[in-house]
Design a protein around this motif. Structure first.
Motif, PDB file in Angstrom:
ATOM      1  N   LYS A  71       0.769  -0.598   0.048  1.00 13.21           N
ATOM      2  CA  LYS A  71      -0.317  -0.268   0.034  1.00 13.21           C
ATOM      3  C   LYS A  71       0.627   1.509   0.099  1.00 13.21           C
ATOM      4  O   LYS A  71       0.957   2.042  -0.466  1.00 13.21           O
ATOM      5  N   PHE A  72       1.861   1.141   0.953  1.00 15.17           N
ATOM      6  CA  PHE A  72       3.077   2.321   0.665  1.00 15.17           C
ATOM      7  C   PHE A  72       3.371   2.565  -0.038  1.00 15.17           C
ATOM      8  O   PHE A  72       2.952   3.681  -0.704  1.00 15.17           O
ATOM      9  N   TRP A  73       4.134   1.594  -1.191  1.00 14.55           N
ATOM     10  CA  TRP A  73       4.376   1.893  -2.236  1.00 14.55           C
ATOM     11  C   TRP A  73       3.579   2.104  -3.650  1.00 14.55           C
ATOM     12  O   TRP A  73       3.698   2.923  -4.207  1.00 14.55           O
ATOM     13  N   ASN A  79       0.823   8.826  -6.341  1.00 14.36           N
ATOM     14  CA  ASN A  79       2.029   9.947  -5.660  1.00 14.36           C
ATOM     15  C   ASN A  79       2.501  10.615  -7.387  1.00 14.36           C
ATOM     16  O   ASN A  79       2.097  11.491  -8.108  1.00 14.36           O
ATOM     17  N   LYS A  80       3.028   9.796  -7.739  1.00 13.93           N
ATOM     18  CA  LYS A  80       4.723  10.322  -8.602  1.00 13.93           C
ATOM     19  C   LYS A  80       3.251  10.717  -9.977  1.00 13.93           C
ATOM     20  O   LYS A  80       4.065  11.094 -10.906  1.00 13.93           O
ATOM     21  N   LEU A  81       2.909   8.992 -10.169  1.00 10.26           N
ATOM     22  CA  LEU A  81       2.055   9.178 -11.333  1.00 10.26           C
ATOM     23  C   LEU A  81       1.235  10.313 -11.628  1.00 10.26           C
ATOM     24  O   LEU A  81       1.430  10.679 -12.424  1.00 10.26           O
ATOM     25  N   GLU A  82       0.559  10.637 -10.765  1.00 10.70           N
ATOM     26  CA  GLU A  82      -0.220  12.130 -10.317  1.00 10.70           C
ATOM     27  C   GLU A  82       0.515  12.995 -10.789  1.00 10.70           C
ATOM     28  O   GLU A  82       0.173  14.051 -11.596  1.00 10.70           O
ATOM     29  N   ALA A 181      -0.672  -7.781  -6.742  1.00  8.68           N
ATOM     30  CA  ALA A 181      -0.738  -7.766  -5.628  1.00  8.68           C
ATOM     31  C   ALA A 181      -1.534  -7.814  -4.929  1.00  8.68           C
ATOM     32  O   ALA A 181      -1.369  -8.729  -3.493  1.00  8.68           O
ATOM     33  N   LEU A 182      -1.678  -6.506  -4.468  1.00  8.66           N
ATOM     34  CA  LEU A 182      -2.723  -5.953  -3.078  1.00  8.66           C
ATOM     35  C   LEU A 182      -3.889  -7.065  -3.164  1.00  8.66           C
ATOM     36  O   LEU A 182      -4.424  -7.261  -1.688  1.00  8.66           O
ATOM     37  N   MET A 183      -4.820  -7.436  -4.340  1.00  3.42           N
ATOM     38  CA  MET A 183      -5.768  -7.721  -4.356  1.00  3.42           C
ATOM     39  C   MET A 183      -6.008  -8.549  -3.868  1.00  3.42           C
ATOM     40  O   MET A 183      -6.605  -9.625  -2.606  1.00  3.42           O
ATOM     41  N   TYR A 219      14.052  -2.346  -4.591  1.00  4.31           N
ATOM     42  CA  TYR A 219      14.609  -1.775  -5.712  1.00  4.31           C
ATOM     43  C   TYR A 219      14.436  -1.200  -7.074  1.00  4.31           C
ATOM     44  O   TYR A 219      14.123  -0.518  -7.593  1.00  4.31           O
ATOM     45  N   PHE A 220      13.437  -2.168  -7.854  1.00  8.70           N
ATOM     46  CA  PHE A 220      12.678  -1.777  -8.940  1.00  8.70           C
ATOM     47  C   PHE A 220      11.430  -0.723  -8.757  1.00  8.70           C
ATOM     48  O   PHE A 220      11.408  -0.067  -9.375  1.00  8.70           O
ATOM     49  N   SER A 221      10.394  -0.751  -7.930  1.00 13.33           N
ATOM     50  CA  SER A 221      10.484  -0.184  -7.199  1.00 13.33           C
ATOM     51  C   SER A 221      10.534   1.494  -6.977  1.00 13.33           C
ATOM     52  O   SER A 221      10.674   2.941  -7.666  1.00 13.33           O
ATOM     53  N   ASN A 222      11.478   1.386  -5.982  1.00 16.69           N
ATOM     54  CA  ASN A 222      12.339   2.963  -6.001  1.00 16.69           C
ATOM     55  C   ASN A 222      12.784   3.339  -7.243  1.00 16.69           C
ATOM     56  O   ASN A 222      13.284   4.678  -6.788  1.00 16.69           O
ATOM     57  N   ILE A 223      13.958   2.432  -8.553  1.00 17.88           N
ATOM     58  CA  ILE A 223      14.333   2.629  -9.388  1.00 17.88           C
ATOM     59  C   ILE A 223      12.973   3.474  -9.930  1.00 17.88           C
ATOM     60  O   ILE A 223      13.277   4.797 -10.529  1.00 17.88           O
ATOM     61  N   ASN A 224      11.288   3.592 -10.541  1.00 20.76           N
ATOM     62  CA  ASN A 224      10.981   3.759 -11.007  1.00 20.76           C
ATOM     63  C   ASN A 224      10.462   5.438 -10.385  1.00 20.76           C
ATOM     64  O   ASN A 224       9.825   6.285 -11.110  1.00 20.76           O
TER      65      ASN A 224
END
Length: 413
Positions: A71-73, A79-82, A181-183, A219-224
């Motif tokens: 949920k956090f990520w 937020n970054k997408l918006e 994944a959340l679902m 790492y993947f999400s952080n890079i994005n």
């Protein structure tokens, strides 16, 4: 003959008692062993139940923690997408400003080039590399430089929009995967031992080759996120640069536009003053007024009158010279000693020479006067031609160029 049946062997009483005792002892041992197994089994069942509950509780807690992490990520990615979507929309408006600015620069450049070409039609000494021409050339250079800069900036903007959209796509894919994944983990968290659709699955515990480590996942999400921040910051910096470029372009264009107009005004005034002086020399009066003969034209008229007077003076001398020559001719026929070179003869001869010399002087003066008159007339024609050249120059600058330049509109983009 049938074989005789034999009776089974018989045991002694002592053996019977021993056998009974052994049966009892064995039964007691089996009973004790069974009781121990029951007790051990109950203990094992209780232990395994506690372990299973503890493990399941731990798994439930891990699932909850994982849900919170996802949920956090997901929220961070959302937020970054918006932010990136909003920034891209703003950058698109700047792209439109650049396109409008680029389009609006083309007409002033065409007008500047037309003014330059029109002024090439000037004639005579008016076809001069004056301040207007220098400023027009500079204006064309400024406009061409602005157009080239805007084109490069537009290309850079298009590339930044492409990078933003590429990063946006990666964020959307990551958000989509995290939503899935959340679902799934929400579904897993909702499962209990009494849930109807729980079932055995084969090979559920096998780890396939496409699993990634938690570190790689993070790492993947952080890079994005970092890429999104980088592209958004680059986009913001580009917008600041575009603002600066547009502002500087408008300032440069307005400044050069005014410099050209000032040069035009000064040149028109200069040409008009020169034309007025030439008209004064040619005695051309103001518009709709009568023409007066002064200076060149007046002098030409005066010279014409002088020529007429000289011709009359020459004609007037024909009578006296004929009289003197006739008298000399007559006196040359005196007889004998009467043909004397007396004072009359001397004076007649002197008179003929004097009148002849005077006539020659008048003819010389007449030739000079006629030459001077031709010069004045040539000067008059030259002045008229120069005045016409100045009029044509004024027509080019005031009638052809000025209205075109008034149509130039330089606005803030």
């Amino acid at each position: 003959m049938a074989r005789q049946l034999q009776a089974p062997p018989k045991f002694h009483s002592s053996e019977w008692h021993v056998a009974n005792k052994m049966q009892c002892a064995s039964t007691e041992s089996q009973k004790s062993s069974s009781e121990r197994l029951v007790a051990e089994s109950q203990r094992l069942v209780d232990e395994i139940e506690k372990t299973t509950q503890k493990t399941q509780s731990s798994v439930n807690k891990k699932i909850e923690q994982r849900l919170e992490e996802i949920k956090f990520w997901k929220q961070e990615l959302d937020n970054k997408l918006e932010q990136l979507v909003n920034e891209t929309e703003v950058l698109l408006t700047f792209k439109i400003r650049l396109e409008k600015a680029l389009e609006s620069c083309k007409e002033p450049l065409v007008i500047s080039e037309k003014c330059f070409l029109n002024r090439q039609r000037r004639a005579g000494t008016d076809l001069v590399h004056d301040e207007v021409e220098r400023e027009l050339v500079k204006e064309a250079e400024v406009l061409q430089g602005v157009i080239a800069l805007l084109e490069r900036t537009l290309e850079q903007t298009n590339e930044q929009i492409r990078l933003n959209r590429s990063t946006k796509y990666n964020l959307e894919m990551d958000v989509k995967d995290k939503f899935t994944a959340l679902m799934i983990d929400n579904y897993c968290a909702s499962l209990t031992n009494n849930t109807p659709d729980v079932r055995y699955t084969d090979k559920a515990v096998e780890i396939e080759g496409n699993f990634v480590s938690p570190e790689d996942w993070l790492y993947f999400s952080n890079i994005n996120v970092e890429k999104a921040d980088k592209q958004r910051n680059n986009s913001v910096a580009l917008r600041v640069l575009i603002d600066s470029i547009l502002s500087q372009a408008v300032n440069d264009m307005c400044k050069q536009y005014e410099m050209v107009n000032i040069a035009f005004r000064n040149r028109v005034k200069e040409v008009r003053d020169a034309k007025h002086k030439l008209e004064t020399l040619l005695a051309v009066c103001a518009v709709f007024s009568s023409v007066g003969f002064v200076k060149v034209m007046k002098e030409a008229a005066s010279q014409e009158m002088n020529i007429v007077a000289l011709k009359k003076a020459i004609a007037d001398k024909e009578g006296p010279v004929k009289v003197a020559q006739t008298r000399l001719e007559a006196r040359n026929h005196r007889p004998g000693v009467e043909l004397c070179y007396d004072t009359v003869q001397y004076r007649l001869t002197s008179e003929v020479q004097e009148i002849t010399n005077n006539i020659q002087r008048l003819k010389d003066t007449l030739a000079l006067a006629e030459t001077e008159l031709k010069g004045l007339r040539r000067r008059q024609l030259s002045l008229e031609e120069e005045i016409q050249i100045k009029a044509d120059t004024l027509y080019i600058d005031e009638v052809l160029c000025k209205p075109m330049r008034e149509s130039i509109c330089i606005n803030n983009f």
